[in-house]
Design a protein around this motif. Structure first.
Motif, PDB file in Angstrom:
ATOM      1  N   ASP A 151       0.831  -1.199   0.000  1.00 39.86           N
ATOM      2  CA  ASP A 151       0.000   0.000   0.000  1.00 39.86           C
ATOM      3  C   ASP A 151       0.871   1.256   0.000  1.00 39.86           C
ATOM      4  OD1 ASP A 151      -2.073  -1.751   0.160  1.00 39.86           O
ATOM      5  OD2 ASP A 151      -2.410  -1.473   2.311  1.00 39.86           O
ATOM      6  N   THR A 152       0.335   2.300  -0.642  1.00 34.52           N
ATOM      7  CA  THR A 152       0.984   3.602  -0.564  1.00 34.52           C
ATOM      8  C   THR A 152       0.594   4.272   0.750  1.00 34.52           C
ATOM      9  OG1 THR A 152       1.336   5.672  -1.758  1.00 34.52           O
ATOM     10  CG2 THR A 152      -0.909   4.845  -1.664  1.00 34.52           C
ATOM     11  N   PRO A 153       1.442   5.113   1.349  1.00 35.66           N
ATOM     12  CA  PRO A 153       1.105   5.751   2.628  1.00 35.66           C
ATOM     13  C   PRO A 153      -0.208   6.537   2.527  1.00 35.66           C
ATOM     14  CG  PRO A 153       3.424   6.053   2.130  1.00 35.66           C
ATOM     15  CD  PRO A 153       2.819   5.453   0.918  1.00 35.66           C
ATOM     16  N   GLY A 154      -1.063   6.344   3.513  1.00 35.67           N
ATOM     17  CA  GLY A 154      -2.332   7.063   3.567  1.00 35.67           C
ATOM     18  C   GLY A 154      -3.425   6.488   2.697  1.00 35.67           C
ATOM     19  N   ALA A 155      -3.182   5.351   2.047  1.00 35.39           N
ATOM     20  CA  ALA A 155      -4.176   4.803   1.123  1.00 35.39           C
ATOM     21  C   ALA A 155      -5.460   4.388   1.838  1.00 35.39           C
ATOM     22  CB  ALA A 155      -3.584   3.610   0.375  1.00 35.39           C
ATOM     23  N   ILE A 156      -5.319   3.647   2.930  1.00 35.49           N
ATOM     24  CA  ILE A 156      -6.509   3.179   3.643  1.00 35.49           C
ATOM     25  C   ILE A 156      -7.291   4.355   4.211  1.00 35.49           C
ATOM     26  CG2 ILE A 156      -7.307   1.821   5.607  1.00 35.49           C
ATOM     27  CD1 ILE A 156      -5.002  -0.067   5.159  1.00 35.49           C
ATOM     28  N   ASP A 157      -6.583   5.339   4.782  1.00 33.37           N
ATOM     29  CA  ASP A 157      -7.269   6.520   5.327  1.00 33.37           C
ATOM     30  C   ASP A 157      -8.037   7.247   4.228  1.00 33.37           C
ATOM     31  OD1 ASP A 157      -6.270   5.949   7.797  1.00 33.37           O
ATOM     32  OD2 ASP A 157      -4.606   7.374   7.679  1.00 33.37           O
ATOM     33  N   ALA A 158      -7.458   7.347   3.030  1.00 30.81           N
ATOM     34  CA  ALA A 158      -8.126   8.049   1.937  1.00 30.81           C
ATOM     35  C   ALA A 158      -9.403   7.336   1.521  1.00 30.81           C
ATOM     36  CB  ALA A 158      -7.173   8.173   0.744  1.00 30.81           C
ATOM     37  N   LEU A 159      -9.377   6.006   1.454  1.00 26.82           N
ATOM     38  CA  LEU A 159     -10.560   5.248   1.055  1.00 26.82           C
ATOM     39  C   LEU A 159     -11.648   5.318   2.120  1.00 26.82           C
ATOM     40  CD1 LEU A 159      -8.872   2.108  -0.542  1.00 26.82           C
ATOM     41  CD2 LEU A 159     -10.003   3.989  -1.737  1.00 26.82           C
ATOM     42  N   VAL A 160     -11.265   5.218   3.379  1.00 28.56           N
ATOM     43  CA  VAL A 160     -12.250   5.296   4.463  1.00 28.56           C
ATOM     44  C   VAL A 160     -12.880   6.684   4.503  1.00 28.56           C
ATOM     45  CG1 VAL A 160     -12.546   5.223   6.956  1.00 28.56           C
ATOM     46  CG2 VAL A 160     -11.155   3.489   5.832  1.00 28.56           C
ATOM     47  N   THR A 161     -12.059   7.720   4.340  1.00 28.33           N
ATOM     48  CA  THR A 161     -12.578   9.084   4.347  1.00 28.33           C
ATOM     49  C   THR A 161     -13.539   9.308   3.176  1.00 28.33           C
ATOM     50  OG1 THR A 161     -10.552   9.894   5.371  1.00 28.33           O
ATOM     51  CG2 THR A 161     -11.942  11.516   4.276  1.00 28.33           C
ATOM     52  N   THR A 162     -13.195   8.790   2.010  1.00 21.14           N
ATOM     53  CA  THR A 162     -14.065   8.936   0.845  1.00 21.14           C
ATOM     54  C   THR A 162     -15.381   8.195   1.045  1.00 21.14           C
ATOM     55  OG1 THR A 162     -12.134   9.113  -0.604  1.00 21.14           O
ATOM     56  CG2 THR A 162     -14.230   8.548  -1.640  1.00 21.14           C
ATOM     57  N   ALA A 163     -15.317   6.980   1.596  1.00 18.52           N
ATOM     58  CA  ALA A 163     -16.543   6.220   1.848  1.00 18.52           C
ATOM     59  C   ALA A 163     -17.452   6.964   2.820  1.00 18.52           C
ATOM     60  CB  ALA A 163     -16.198   4.832   2.391  1.00 18.52           C
ATOM     61  N   ALA A 164     -16.882   7.547   3.869  1.00 12.40           N
ATOM     62  CA  ALA A 164     -17.682   8.302   4.832  1.00 12.40           C
ATOM     63  C   ALA A 164     -18.299   9.529   4.174  1.00 12.40           C
ATOM     64  CB  ALA A 164     -16.819   8.706   6.020  1.00 12.40           C
ATOM     65  N   ALA A 165     -17.543  10.224   3.307  1.00 12.51           N
ATOM     66  CA  ALA A 165     -18.060  11.408   2.642  1.00 12.51           C
ATOM     67  C   ALA A 165     -19.221  11.078   1.713  1.00 12.51           C
ATOM     68  CB  ALA A 165     -16.945  12.093   1.855  1.00 12.51           C
ATOM     69  N   LEU A 166     -19.220   9.878   1.158  1.00 11.21           N
ATOM     70  CA  LEU A 166     -20.284   9.455   0.243  1.00 11.21           C
ATOM     71  C   LEU A 166     -21.448   8.801   0.972  1.00 11.21           C
ATOM     72  CD1 LEU A 166     -18.050   7.948  -2.572  1.00 11.21           C
ATOM     73  CD2 LEU A 166     -19.282  10.108  -2.644  1.00 11.21           C
ATOM     74  N   GLY A 167     -21.416   8.752   2.290  1.00  8.09           N
ATOM     75  CA  GLY A 167     -22.504   8.169   3.059  1.00  8.09           C
ATOM     76  C   GLY A 167     -22.545   6.662   3.037  1.00  8.09           C
ATOM     77  N   ILE A 168     -21.404   6.012   2.826  1.00 11.56           N
ATOM     78  CA  ILE A 168     -21.337   4.547   2.782  1.00 11.56           C
ATOM     79  C   ILE A 168     -21.059   4.041   4.184  1.00 11.56           C
ATOM     80  CG2 ILE A 168     -20.167   2.561   1.770  1.00 11.56           C
ATOM     81  CD1 ILE A 168     -19.400   4.351  -0.586  1.00 11.56           C
ATOM     82  N   ALA A 169     -22.042   3.360   4.776  1.00 12.30           N
ATOM     83  CA  ALA A 169     -21.902   2.922   6.158  1.00 12.30           C
ATOM     84  C   ALA A 169     -21.174   1.597   6.291  1.00 12.30           C
ATOM     85  CB  ALA A 169     -23.289   2.809   6.805  1.00 12.30           C
ATOM     86  N   SER A 170     -21.133   0.801   5.236  1.00  7.03           N
ATOM     87  CA  SER A 170     -20.543  -0.534   5.320  1.00  7.03           C
ATOM     88  C   SER A 170     -19.027  -0.450   5.426  1.00  7.03           C
ATOM     89  CB  SER A 170     -20.925  -1.348   4.082  1.00  7.03           C
ATOM     90  OG  SER A 170     -20.206  -2.566   4.044  1.00  7.03           O
ATOM     91  N   ALA A 171     -18.464  -1.241   6.342  1.00  7.65           N
ATOM     92  CA  ALA A 171     -17.005  -1.317   6.467  1.00  7.65           C
ATOM     93  C   ALA A 171     -16.395  -2.183   5.377  1.00  7.65           C
ATOM     94  CB  ALA A 171     -16.627  -1.875   7.839  1.00  7.65           C
ATOM     95  N   ARG A 172     -17.210  -3.000   4.707  1.00  5.27           N
ATOM     96  CA  ARG A 172     -16.675  -3.839   3.641  1.00  5.27           C
ATOM     97  C   ARG A 172     -16.264  -3.011   2.425  1.00  5.27           C
ATOM     98  NH1 ARG A 172     -20.853  -7.333   5.499  1.00  5.27           N
ATOM     99  NH2 ARG A 172     -20.056  -9.363   6.193  1.00  5.27           N
ATOM    100  N   ALA A 173     -16.962  -1.892   2.175  1.00  2.00           N
ATOM    101  CA  ALA A 173     -16.708  -1.127   0.957  1.00  2.00           C
ATOM    102  C   ALA A 173     -15.268  -0.624   0.879  1.00  2.00           C
ATOM    103  CB  ALA A 173     -17.711   0.022   0.842  1.00  2.00           C
TER     104      ALA A 173
END
Length: 547
Positions: A172-194
């Protein structure tokens, strides 16, 4: 940019990319493909090349064929328990295809979901969504566990993907997981699987390109394929956001070589927003959920023991309307016969008994509440008559009934009780009275009471109100307009609180805010049809029922 994401976004190409990513990492679960019957074959061909032959799971599959169990015929012939593998076990290391996945029962979907979660027999799942109505979608438990949801309805054939050399792993590139989690939250995606699926997809995209390091382009591709179809809201602007500072002037002492690359979170979010089609942006911006829609006009699915679509049998005692499933009972008892000392007889215990289960649609009831007051009553009633007759023509197919309530003068009158008989409806609709005041509250209350009575008898009610929304007769028969409007608002709220699906058809020549406000109180769809004929009204109501 990765080799996979080099071309402009295209639904068919996205499906081919998703198939390749699933081949590289089966932990992605699989793909939901909507429409595009011809284009699906190219996706399946890629999967066959990477994973081998598929197993097709029919909608009416039983538990023994799906999960495996005792082969009753072989057991009775051999005198000892003989087991056979189920379709899911046979698909280990390959993939399964679910034709007409929107018709899968929750029970079958739950068993497939459990097999995906345990990972004992790793396989990729391809679910074909052929549903026409908005509420006809694969079960949520299944869609939650498949990383990719792709609509091929209007897609064009895309070019085949070029062969690749797959890397063993990708970091993984640094900050990759944080970026995906932040984007999912911004889009209203509640599932942790996404976000987890998006991270797996990004790693698979890097490996497909022969690289061992995930790049920003891999993350953007994964977010577009995994997160964009799951978006439920438009990202909110940060509070107190200020305009970015102007670029520094040369020679002001700052490092001129500093990078102006935007943060990784912004890059990933921009990729998702660019993938959303224009017609979806309005829905997301309005906060409309993309979750499975409620069946407004169709009867609810209900479990039973007498009739309907057969489901898998379960343990239980016959009686009280529950029927014995003989084959399933024998299958459950077969493994224990040697221990029970059968002596030439099949010994059955209480725990072996299995009962049949069925799933049936409840009957639907469409209730028309028609404003029969004023000078335009004849036009309104003519429209209502035509719409009722068109709906009744579909009644036998959809197991639906139609009722009609007219409100005028000082009260409401049920002119047509729930019926499927077109002859009876025409006879009852022949001489409808018109004229007088508008007791809107009385009409809404009468429709709600009839709907609650129908729901108590196991039916699924749907209310259609045809009026201009201008009440002038109160619930007690008074003529004070302010009280009449307050009573109408209270009656509308009562329908909304009761959770009765409804549509509000504003038939005034110039729609005014009163109708939209009453529709909002009813939690109903608002339709402005000032010059609608019976055909247009029937089409609009059918569209609302399917939405």
């Amino acid at each position: 940019m990765t080799a996979l994401g080099a071309a402009a976004p295209d639904a068919h190409r996205d499906a081919l990319i998703a198939a390749r990513l699933c081949t590289i990492d089966p932990r992605l679960g699989g793909i939901v493909l909507k429409g595009g019957e011809i284009l699906r074959e190219a996706v399946l061909a890629d999967l066959r090349e990477g994973l081998g032959p598929e197993r097709r799971i029919p909608v009416n599959v039983d538990d023994d064929r799906l999960l495996g169990g005792i082969d009753l015929t072989a057991t009775l012939a051999a005198g000892r328990p003989v087991r056979r593998d189920g379709l899911l076990a046979e698909a280990a290391g390959g993939f399964v295809v679910l034709p007409m996945a929107e018709r899968l029962s929750e029970a079958v979907a739950g068993r497939i979901a459990a097999a995906i979660d345990t990972g004992d027999a790793r396989f990729v799942t391809i679910a074909f969504d052929d549903g026409v109505e908005a509420d006809a979608r694969p079960p949520a438990a299944l869609m939650e566990r498949l990383a990719f949801h792709i609509d091929l309805t209007e897609a064009r054939p895309g070019a085949a993907l070029s062969p690749v050399t797959v890397a063993d792993h990708a970091e993984d590139t640094p900050g990759a997981i944080d970026a995906l989690v932040t984007t999912a939250a911004a889009l209203g995606i509640a599932s942790a699987r996404a976000p987890r699926f998006a991270m797996l997809a990004a790693r698979a995209a890097a490996r497909a390109d022969g690289r061992t390091q995930v790049t920003d382009a891999d993350l953007a591709l994964a977010a577009r394929l995994v997160l964009a179809p799951r978006a439920t809201q438009w990202p909110a602007e940060p509070e107190g956001a200020e305009a970015p500072p102007p670029p520094p002037e040369p020679g002001d002492g700052q490092d001129e070589t500093a990078s102006d690359t935007p943060p990784l979170d912004d890059l990933v979010l921009a990729a998702v927003l660019a993938a959303l089609p224009p017609d979806l942006l309005a829905q997301v911006a309005a906060g409309k959920s993309r979750q499975r829609a409620r069946a407004n006009g169709a009867g609810e699915r209900r479990l039973g023991h007498a009739r309907g679509r057969p489901l898998g049998a379960r343990a239980g005692m016959p009686g009280g309307g529950k029927r014995l499933s003989l084959i399933d009972t024998l299958r459950a008892a077969a493994p224990w016969q040697r221990l029970r000392g059968r002596g030439g007889r099949v010994l059955i215990r209480r725990d072996d008994l299995r009962i049949r289960r069925f799933e049936a649609r409840a009957e639907a009831l469409t209730i028309f509440a028609v404003d029969a007051s004023g000078s335009s009553a004849l036009a309104r009633l003519a429209e209502a008559k035509g719409a009722v007759e068109l709906l009744l023509a579909e009644a036998y197919v959809k197991r639906a009934e139609v009722a009609l309530i007219a409100f005028r003068g000082t009260g409401a009158e049920p002119l047509l009780p729930p019926t499927r008989s077109l002859t009876r409806a025409r006879r009852s609709l022949a001489d409808l009275p018109g004229g007088g005041g508008t007791p809107l509250a009385a009409g809404l209350n009468a429709a709600r009471e009839l709907a609650e009575s129908a729901r108590a008898r196991g039916r699924t009610p749907f209310i259609v109100v045809l009026t201009d929304g201008r009440a002038n007769i109160a619930a007690d028969g008074g003529t004070v307009r302010a009280i009449a409007e307050s009573d109408a608002a209270s009656a509308a709220r009562a329908i909304g609180v009761a959770g009765i699906a409804a549509a509000f058809v504003d038939i005034s020549a110039r729609p005014r805010p009163e109708g939209a406000m009453l529709a909002a109180a009813m939690r109903a769809r608002y339709l402005a049809l000032p010059r609608a004929d019976a055909t247009a009204m029937h089409a609009a109501i059918s569209a609302v029922q399917a939405a």
